[in-house]
Design an enzyme around this catalytic site. Sequence first.
Site, PDB file in Angstrom:
ATOM      1  CD  GLU A 173      -2.900  -1.071   2.375  1.00 55.05           C
ATOM      2  OE1 GLU A 173      -3.956  -1.723   2.311  1.00 55.05           O
ATOM      3  OE2 GLU A 173      -2.593  -0.386   3.379  1.00 55.05           O
ATOM      4  CD  GLU A 365      -3.527  -5.608   4.289  1.00 56.73           C
ATOM      5  OE1 GLU A 365      -4.450  -4.861   4.695  1.00 56.73           O
ATOM      6  OE2 GLU A 365      -2.326  -5.315   4.391  1.00 56.73           O
TER       7      GLU A 365
END
Length: 472
Positions: A173, A365
Amino acid sequence: MSSISDPIVIPGFPDNFKWGAATAAYQIEGGASSGGRGPSVWDMLCRQPGRVFEGHSGEITCDHFGRWKEDVALMKEIGLNSYRFSVAWPRVIPDGDGAVNPGGLSFYDKLVDGLLEAGIEPCVTLFHWDFPYALYLRGGWLNPGSPAWFARYARTVVDALSDRVTSWMIFNEPQCFVGNGHQDGSHAPGDKLGWREVGVVAHNVLLAHGRACTVIREHAKRRPTVGFVMASWPRVPADESPANVEAARKETFIMHAPSVWSSAWWLDPVVFGRYPEDGLRLYGADAPAFTDADMREINVPLDFIGLNIYSGGPVRAGEGGKTVAVPLPVGGPSTLFHWKLVPESLYWGPKFFHERYKLPIWIAENGMSGHDWVSIDGRVHDPQRIDYLTRYLVELRRASRDGVPVGGYFVWSLLDNFEWAEGFKQRFGIVHVDYATGRRTLKDSASWYGRTIRANGTNLPELPPAESAKAV
């Protein structure tokens, strides 16, 4: 020809599907000053009053550094076949560049061996936000030498682990550690830079990705599989009319203002070798300076895209080609983090990203934060998490059935852990952690997840799209 008595086979996920859980080093390891580890920018931020909920820190957290054998045993008990974890850069190279810490490498060496002995594939993330403090003092990601620092760190890890590790994720991320860490200051290192400086940080991160990817390709001892992991909040169509589907697809990637949160700003350079034109136009004079050689360094082939998806936003086509946000129902279900349940984001997100970038998709995720505690019967009952995961996995299975090459799913998270600026307020784990004692307790969701893994998803209900999204 089948007979009426033949059993109906309900397809689940591909036979080689990675059923895993994910964690991050700073969130679970603890041992902040143990084994020769150097400080990170998160250690720095946690020392600053008011920056983290109730002054919490990752100094001890789950003590995975000391209890990793117990945690691997729990993974095996649940039935995971894959485990995604990050390596702490300052644990391996305490000053970020220079001398390697043998004790730090030894920890990950033993962890990888332990996972393989348990029949669990280690999937390594090279960077999950714990930037070395010593390098921050030298300018951090603003320093033009930062891509080289990261490449040397990557080479150290690859040399140590690639005889056993084949699945690699370079950054987790980047939008978050660049946007939250360097623009709004809510995450470490806590800076609030202008657009021009933020663009420099982002460009250096992309160069670091490209160099690390090249390091893996050239030096891995076993053929590697390499991916780029994005935070994604995909837009989903209000209904499946062609106009609304196209509106959602466009809105998932378009830029309306200068932003590091755009998926295209990161993935277009990596996959296509160019920044998106709308982004360059919006940044204007603040766009990062780059050369053709830079873009060639960044544009190293990937094997997959990892998506971290928790929610999404419904949209519809409006007048004049505009896209209109569709509000979710007032009082609809949301997690403790106040993220709305939008299960179909695990259908449309993988679909849109695969269509644009032509790469397999891993869900790196997905999960939810809830109010979890050990009940009077000694168990942790989390029916909302089971319902959440069921709904999202139904949609991911639909994407797989519709031709999206979905390679794996990693629930966030294996353990309750330090949730960055939220401290220990948020519990995402399928394993409950008593932070005072370190005691682990499998939640009901862990048992459910194990059954789902053993069934390869064939135990999930057969819901039409409208039903799997009815919660929103």
